[in-house]
Write a protein that holds these residues in place. Sequence first.
Motif, PDB file in Angstrom:
ATOM      1  N   ASP A   1       0.837  -1.197   0.000  1.00 16.49           N
ATOM      2  CA  ASP A   1       0.000   0.000   0.000  1.00 16.49           C
ATOM      3  C   ASP A   1       0.875   1.251   0.000  1.00 16.49           C
ATOM      4  O   ASP A   1       0.623   2.189  -0.754  1.00 16.49           O
ATOM      5  CB  ASP A   1      -0.942  -0.010   1.211  1.00 16.49           C
ATOM      6  N   LEU A   2       1.909   1.261   0.834  1.00 18.81           N
ATOM      7  CA  LEU A   2       2.841   2.390   0.867  1.00 18.81           C
ATOM      8  C   LEU A   2       3.485   2.591  -0.505  1.00 18.81           C
ATOM      9  O   LEU A   2       3.572   3.733  -0.996  1.00 18.81           O
ATOM     10  CB  LEU A   2       3.919   2.159   1.924  1.00 18.81           C
TER      11      LEU A   2
ATOM     12  N   ALA B   1       2.376   1.655  -3.522  1.00 13.81           N
ATOM     13  CA  ALA B   1       1.396   2.133  -4.511  1.00 13.81           C
ATOM     14  C   ALA B   1       1.084   3.609  -4.304  1.00 13.81           C
ATOM     15  O   ALA B   1       1.047   4.383  -5.264  1.00 13.81           O
ATOM     16  CB  ALA B   1       0.117   1.295  -4.418  1.00 13.81           C
ATOM     17  N   ARG B   2       0.870   4.001  -3.072  1.00  8.82           N
ATOM     18  CA  ARG B   2       0.548   5.408  -2.791  1.00  8.82           C
ATOM     19  C   ARG B   2       1.750   6.319  -3.045  1.00  8.82           C
ATOM     20  O   ARG B   2       1.589   7.473  -3.432  1.00  8.82           O
ATOM     21  CB  ARG B   2       0.044   5.568  -1.367  1.00  8.82           C
ATOM     22  N   SER B   3       2.943   5.790  -2.829  1.00  7.48           N
ATOM     23  CA  SER B   3       4.155   6.571  -3.109  1.00  7.48           C
ATOM     24  C   SER B   3       4.241   6.905  -4.592  1.00  7.48           C
ATOM     25  O   SER B   3       4.606   8.016  -4.967  1.00  7.48           O
ATOM     26  CB  SER B   3       5.405   5.805  -2.663  1.00  7.48           C
TER      27      SER B   3
ATOM     28  N   GLU C   1       1.811   7.325  -6.466  1.00  5.75           N
ATOM     29  CA  GLU C   1       0.749   8.307  -6.737  1.00  5.75           C
ATOM     30  C   GLU C   1       1.084   9.692  -6.191  1.00  5.75           C
ATOM     31  O   GLU C   1       0.276  10.614  -6.308  1.00  5.75           O
ATOM     32  CB  GLU C   1      -0.562   7.818  -6.122  1.00  5.75           C
TER      33      GLU C   1
ATOM     34  N   LEU D   1       2.334  10.332  -2.811  1.00  4.23           N
ATOM     35  CA  LEU D   1       2.193  10.445  -1.366  1.00  4.23           C
ATOM     36  C   LEU D   1       3.358  11.177  -0.702  1.00  4.23           C
ATOM     37  O   LEU D   1       3.154  11.999   0.198  1.00  4.23           O
ATOM     38  CB  LEU D   1       2.073   9.042  -0.742  1.00  4.23           C
TER      39      LEU D   1
ATOM     40  N   ARG E   1      -1.466  13.319   5.918  1.00  2.00           N
ATOM     41  CA  ARG E   1      -1.194  12.665   4.644  1.00  2.00           C
ATOM     42  C   ARG E   1      -0.836  11.192   4.827  1.00  2.00           C
ATOM     43  O   ARG E   1      -1.228  10.346   4.029  1.00  2.00           O
ATOM     44  CB  ARG E   1      -0.058  13.374   3.900  1.00  2.00           C
TER      45      ARG E   1
ATOM     46  N   VAL F   1      -2.516   5.596   5.122  1.00  2.37           N
ATOM     47  CA  VAL F   1      -1.801   4.469   4.532  1.00  2.37           C
ATOM     48  C   VAL F   1      -1.922   3.260   5.463  1.00  2.37           C
ATOM     49  O   VAL F   1      -1.709   3.376   6.673  1.00  2.37           O
ATOM     50  CB  VAL F   1      -0.317   4.811   4.291  1.00  2.37           C
ATOM     51  N   GLN F   2      -2.261   2.123   4.887  1.00  3.84           N
ATOM     52  CA  GLN F   2      -2.364   0.887   5.660  1.00  3.84           C
ATOM     53  C   GLN F   2      -1.048   0.635   6.394  1.00  3.84           C
ATOM     54  O   GLN F   2       0.028   0.724   5.806  1.00  3.84           O
ATOM     55  CB  GLN F   2      -2.673  -0.269   4.718  1.00  3.84           C
TER      56      GLN F   2
END
Length: 183
Positions: free
Chosen positions: A88-89, A91-93, A95, A97, A112, A116-117
């Motif tokens: 999750d970290l 994937a969001r990074s 995007e 994050l 922010r 994150v999970q």
Amino acid sequence: MFEHLILAEFYRRFGPAPFLPHVAPREEPFKVLAESIVAQQLSGKAAAAISARLWSKVEPHPEALLQVPLALLRQAGLSHAKAQALRDLAARSLEGLLDGLDSLEDEAVKERLLPVQGIGPWTVDMFLMFGLRRPDVWPVGDLGLRRAAQALFGVEALALPAFGEAFRPYRSHLAWYLWRALD
């Protein structure tokens, strides 16, 4: 004044803490956050061993982490939940994050990162301290900090926030020194 004497004695014993105004090398935010997730509820030694195994299997970059099978992350010693949190970290990074975190206030960084999970208040505090090198973070939820404050100063967990106030704007320094003293 007592607070300055405490910090001066710790400085004499342990050298400068790795926060402003002292210059300390910084690692990539993704790696710092990933290692903070790995370290949750583990001893420092166990966390370091798992992180070393993890980075021996995959480069510490979001793209690389998303390309490896979940089983490989588990082989490094990660629980299923931590492996999912790292994904999750990552994937969001990708995007955005982690973009611009340096310029945000502490509360904005928390807002922010907390969605994150696998990232909770402790993880954000560790990131503020060791990822962004912020000098005034007081991680009262950290068990090591609680133990050190109790052992060295007789400060109970509920009194920890008030105890830290006297050390503003250098509470990160104090926390780091307390951890060193406990070791």
